[in-house]
Design a protein around this motif. Structure first.
Motif, short mmCIF file in Angstrom:
data_model
loop_
_atom_site.label_atom_id
_atom_site.label_comp_id
_atom_site.label_asym_id
_atom_site.label_seq_id
_atom_site.Cartn_x
_atom_site.Cartn_y
_atom_site.Cartn_z
N SER A 88 -17.08 -27.95 -12.03
CA SER A 88 -17.81 -26.70 -11.78
C SER A 88 -18.83 -26.44 -12.88
O SER A 88 -19.95 -25.98 -12.61
CB SER A 88 -16.84 -25.53 -11.69
N ASP A 140 -22.97 -26.42 -12.17
CA ASP A 140 -23.28 -25.02 -11.88
C ASP A 140 -24.79 -24.82 -11.84
O ASP A 140 -25.57 -25.70 -12.18
CB ASP A 140 -22.59 -24.08 -12.88
N ASP A 197 -14.81 -20.32 -15.93
CA ASP A 197 -15.13 -20.37 -14.50
C ASP A 197 -14.15 -19.51 -13.72
O ASP A 197 -12.95 -19.79 -13.66
CB ASP A 197 -15.07 -21.82 -14.00
N LYS A 212 -13.85 -18.88 -10.42
CA LYS A 212 -13.26 -19.43 -9.20
C LYS A 212 -12.05 -20.29 -9.52
O LYS A 212 -11.03 -20.23 -8.83
CB LYS A 212 -14.30 -20.24 -8.42
N LYS A 247 -23.27 -19.58 -4.21
CA LYS A 247 -22.42 -19.89 -5.36
C LYS A 247 -22.18 -18.66 -6.22
O LYS A 247 -21.06 -18.40 -6.67
CB LYS A 247 -23.05 -21.01 -6.19
N LYS A 258 -18.66 -16.71 -6.85
CA LYS A 258 -18.19 -16.50 -8.22
C LYS A 258 -17.88 -15.03 -8.46
O LYS A 258 -16.83 -14.68 -9.03
CB LYS A 258 -19.25 -16.98 -9.21
#
Length: 228
Positions: A69, A73, A153, A155, A207, A211
């Motif tokens: 990730s 990103d 991160d 997620k 995205k 998030k």
């Protein structure tokens, strides 16, 4: 010129560089790059995952997921896009240019994904050709940057909480475009676990919206005393 911009089919490269905003202002231009972006995203996720799997045999699934990730990103992909020269090659509408589109991380990262998808097709769907182009970009990312990003991160943090407290079923993100301009759309994401909604968020792209929905879920869990 970077090798990723060297195509046999110049029309395919042209489409990969063409944003929706350009097509909206030039209806005869043909197709924009969003389908190629979808393909490039899939190719990039595979290559980044396989790259990290080989490079870090000592790391487990959770750590590899976080690192992947971080490696792909929006911020990092935008940097890659500038490195290979996409910032000056993107075909944007006048409104997008006026709003700083050539420096917009969302547009840069999306265009890079589209070019990767197009490069894959231009090389007869040969994943090795794409790997030869992408891995040097991965190699140039300092290890400490990947580690620092992977540690925050949202997620992945939410997925880890789900695995510890609910079960192996991963969170499901449902994302829809809710409005905005052609060059600055707005997306809303909701995150579910076993059909129960845990959070929602709105962002400039899918995205970011996902998030933010994960961050919303984590914040609610903290409020409920379910997360320290």
């Amino acid at each position: 010129m970077h090798n990723i911009l060297m195509f046999r089919d110049e029309k395919l490269l042209r489409r990969a560089l063409t944003h929706r905003s350009y097509v909206n202002e030039n209806p005869g231009e043909g197709e924009h790059n969003e389908r190629l972006e979808f393909l490039g995203d899939a190719v990039l996720n595979f290559l980044s995952g396989e790259y990290l799997y080989r490079r870090h045999p000592e790391k487990g699934e959770d750590e590899l997921t976080r690192r992947r990730s971080a490696l792909v990103d929006e911020k990092q992909l935008a940097k890659f896009a500038i490195e290979v020269g996409l910032d000056s090659r993107m075909r944007l509408g006048k409104g997008a240019i006026r709003d700083g589109g050539y420096q917009n991380p969302n547009l840069l990262s999306s265009t890079l994904e589209a070019v990767i998808g197009a490069y894959y097709l231009d090389n007869d769907s040969n994943i090795e050709a794409v790997r030869a182009i992408i891995e040097p970009l991965f190699d140039a990312v300092p290890e400490q940057i990947v580690v620092s990003r992977s540690n925050v991160d949202s997620k992945n943090r939410f997925q880890e909480w789900v695995q510890r407290n609910i079960g192996p079923t991963p969170p499901k993100y449902v994302t829809t475009q809710t409005g905005g301009l052609s060059h600055a759309p707005e997306f809303k994401a909701e995150v579910y676990v076993e059909n129960q909604k845990y959070g929602e968020g709105t962002g400039r792209n899918k995205k970011e919206a996902e998030k933010l929905s994960a961050e919303d879920a984590l914040a609610k869990l903290k409020t409920q005393g379910l997360l320290s």
